[in-house]
Design a protein around this motif. Structure first.
Motif, PDB file in Angstrom:
ATOM      1  N   LEU A  35      38.441  28.970  71.493  1.00 57.84           N
ATOM      2  CA  LEU A  35      37.929  30.219  72.056  1.00 57.84           C
ATOM      3  C   LEU A  35      37.225  31.131  71.053  1.00 57.84           C
ATOM      4  O   LEU A  35      36.611  32.130  71.443  1.00 57.84           O
ATOM      5  CB  LEU A  35      39.070  30.988  72.726  1.00 57.84           C
ATOM      6  N   GLY A  36      37.306  30.799  69.770  1.00 61.45           N
ATOM      7  CA  GLY A  36      36.599  31.591  68.783  1.00 61.45           C
ATOM      8  C   GLY A  36      37.210  32.952  68.513  1.00 61.45           C
ATOM      9  O   GLY A  36      36.565  33.814  67.910  1.00 61.45           O
ATOM     10  N   GLN A  37      38.437  33.191  68.950  1.00 65.99           N
ATOM     11  CA  GLN A  37      39.146  34.441  68.682  1.00 65.99           C
ATOM     12  C   GLN A  37      40.636  34.154  68.661  1.00 65.99           C
ATOM     13  O   GLN A  37      41.099  33.099  69.125  1.00 65.99           O
ATOM     14  CB  GLN A  37      38.808  35.493  69.735  1.00 65.99           C
ATOM     15  N   THR A  38      41.412  35.087  68.117  1.00 69.16           N
ATOM     16  CA  THR A  38      42.851  34.881  68.041  1.00 69.16           C
ATOM     17  C   THR A  38      43.482  35.101  69.410  1.00 69.16           C
ATOM     18  O   THR A  38      42.891  35.747  70.289  1.00 69.16           O
ATOM     19  CB  THR A  38      43.491  35.859  67.037  1.00 69.16           C
ATOM     20  N   PRO A  39      44.699  34.596  69.620  1.00 67.75           N
ATOM     21  CA  PRO A  39      45.362  34.801  70.921  1.00 67.75           C
ATOM     22  C   PRO A  39      45.512  36.273  71.297  1.00 67.75           C
ATOM     23  O   PRO A  39      45.264  36.655  72.445  1.00 67.75           O
ATOM     24  CB  PRO A  39      46.730  34.139  70.714  1.00 67.75           C
ATOM     25  N   LEU A  40      45.891  37.125  70.339  1.00 69.66           N
ATOM     26  CA  LEU A  40      46.092  38.536  70.674  1.00 69.66           C
ATOM     27  C   LEU A  40      44.772  39.266  70.879  1.00 69.66           C
ATOM     28  O   LEU A  40      44.718  40.240  71.647  1.00 69.66           O
ATOM     29  CB  LEU A  40      46.939  39.213  69.597  1.00 69.66           C
ATOM     30  N   GLU A  41      43.699  38.840  70.238  1.00 67.99           N
ATOM     31  CA  GLU A  41      42.380  39.400  70.536  1.00 67.99           C
ATOM     32  C   GLU A  41      41.996  39.108  71.981  1.00 67.99           C
ATOM     33  O   GLU A  41      41.458  39.973  72.686  1.00 67.99           O
ATOM     34  CB  GLU A  41      41.327  38.826  69.581  1.00 67.99           C
ATOM     35  N   TYR A  42      42.276  37.886  72.418  1.00 64.54           N
ATOM     36  CA  TYR A  42      41.981  37.519  73.800  1.00 64.54           C
ATOM     37  C   TYR A  42      42.809  38.364  74.770  1.00 64.54           C
ATOM     38  O   TYR A  42      42.273  38.894  75.754  1.00 64.54           O
ATOM     39  CB  TYR A  42      42.266  36.035  74.036  1.00 64.54           C
ATOM     40  N   VAL A  43      44.108  38.502  74.490  1.00 60.31           N
ATOM     41  CA  VAL A  43      44.985  39.286  75.364  1.00 60.31           C
ATOM     42  C   VAL A  43      44.483  40.725  75.471  1.00 60.31           C
ATOM     43  O   VAL A  43      44.375  41.286  76.575  1.00 60.31           O
ATOM     44  CB  VAL A  43      46.438  39.258  74.848  1.00 60.31           C
ATOM     45  N   THR A  44      44.146  41.322  74.330  1.00 62.50           N
ATOM     46  CA  THR A  44      43.686  42.711  74.328  1.00 62.50           C
ATOM     47  C   THR A  44      42.382  42.861  75.097  1.00 62.50           C
ATOM     48  O   THR A  44      42.226  43.791  75.904  1.00 62.50           O
ATOM     49  CB  THR A  44      43.496  43.216  72.886  1.00 62.50           C
ATOM     50  N   GLU A  45      41.427  41.950  74.887  1.00 56.02           N
ATOM     51  CA  GLU A  45      40.149  42.043  75.587  1.00 56.02           C
ATOM     52  C   GLU A  45      40.329  41.891  77.094  1.00 56.02           C
ATOM     53  O   GLU A  45      39.695  42.601  77.876  1.00 56.02           O
ATOM     54  CB  GLU A  45      39.175  40.990  75.049  1.00 56.02           C
TER      55      GLU A  45
END
Length: 326
Positions: free
Chosen positions: A258-268
């Motif tokens: 996904l090109g981002q961290t798991p928590l970056e995805y959750v926040t977005e």
């Protein structure tokens, strides 16, 4: 709720433009690249642009060349395709025909949404459309959307696409009371049908981006957990447990797909849901914050501004200005 359904529920088409191209051989048209939409400090759009373009060949045959795909693609009656903004294409009656105009130029000269172009030979009819989305929908849609989708006439779901396109054309032509609302809803249905047909086709979409992650047995399980309960206080450890992976292996695999961290995805994704909730205007800020996993409106506002670029109040003001509200 599965992640794809969750994104479909969050997505809203803001505009759909349509015209019909009546081309006669020889003919050749290009779709030039479009730059990304920019937002000024005041929140106004510099120049509205479309996220994706859709075309359906309703009569005749032609050839399609797509940037990044080797060789021209033959199209016949009933074939459909969708390309995202920033992808250049060429459509023509023959791979040997040199394109001399752009779709934009031809559409600008259309009479009653019908454009005529070509040298008077064999006829081809192409129904073209362009999708624009509310800004709150852009990030999840661009995550989901492949750069190019081709749906052949003999694929599953093609009949449903044709029926929706015909209903959409009828609504846009009649201009009856409520036609604009109905056309916008039908455009959302059409867009979802395109993606469903693409997913059902089982082509190599599994090798790229968000769809690959969704159908990955382990990372997909973590994504499903997030979309099923966005308010859960997710950590990398709890997401890794949902994926039945070690914390380190999960973090590496997630970033790879996904090109981002798991928590970056959750926040977005929390902020995408928050934008949708804020626009309903029937909830207090603290209620929105709690619905997307924050215990205080201060922590929520800080995260919202970091992701969206404006605090919730500024975002709402900006959103209503762009819709023509004072």
């Amino acid at each position: 709720m599965d992640p794809i359904t969750d994104i479909f529920r969050t997505m809203h088409v803001s505009a759909f433009g349509q015209h019909r191209l009546e081309a006669t051989a020889p003919w050749g048209l290009t779709q030039e690249k479009q730059t990304e939409e920019k937002i000024t400090p005041s929140g106004k759009k510099n120049a509205p642009t479309d996220l994706a373009h859709f075309a359906m060949l309703s009569r005749g045959n032609c050839w399609l060349s797509v940037e990044g795909i080797p060789g021209p693609i033959p199209l016949t009656g009933g074939d459909c395709f969708l390309v995202v903004r920033g992808t250049s294409i060429v459509m023509r009656d023959s791979p040997r025909t040199r394109p001399r105009s752009t779709f934009r130029e031809i559409a600008a000269n259309a009479n009653s949404n019908v454009a005529h172009y070509g040298g008077g030979g064999a006829p081809t009819t192409v129904v073209c459309g362009s999708f624009s989305f509310e800004r709150a929908s852009l990030k999840p849609i661009t995550q989901l959307l492949p750069r190019f989708i081709l749906i052949k006439a003999d694929q599953a779901h093609t009949l449903a696409l044709h029926n929706t396109m015909q209903a959409l054309a009828s609504e846009m032509a009649e201009q009856a009371p409520g036609s604009e609302v109905v056309a916008t809803r039908l455009a959302e249905v059409l867009f979802i049908q395109v993606l469903r047909a693409h997913i059902a086709s089982e082509v190599e979409w599994r090798n790229k981006g968000w769809l690959r992650a969704i159908f990955d047995p382990q990372v997909g399980a973590a994504l499903s957990a997030v979309h099923a309960s966005v308010s859960t206080p997710w950590t990398v450890e709890s997401l890794a447990a949902a994926a039945t992976m070690s914390r380190s292996a999960f973090a590496v695999r997630f970033k790879e797909l996904l090109g981002q961290t798991p928590l970056e995805y959750v926040t977005e994704w929390r902020m995408q849901k928050a934008m949708q909730l804020l626009q309903q205007r029937d909830k207090k800020l603290i209620d929105v914050a709690r619905l997307v996993g924050y215990d205080s409106d201060a922590a929520f506002s800080k995260a919202f501004k970091r992701v969206v670029g404006a605090n919730p109040g500024e975002y709402l003001k900006r959103s209503y200005q762009n819709r023509g509200h004072v």
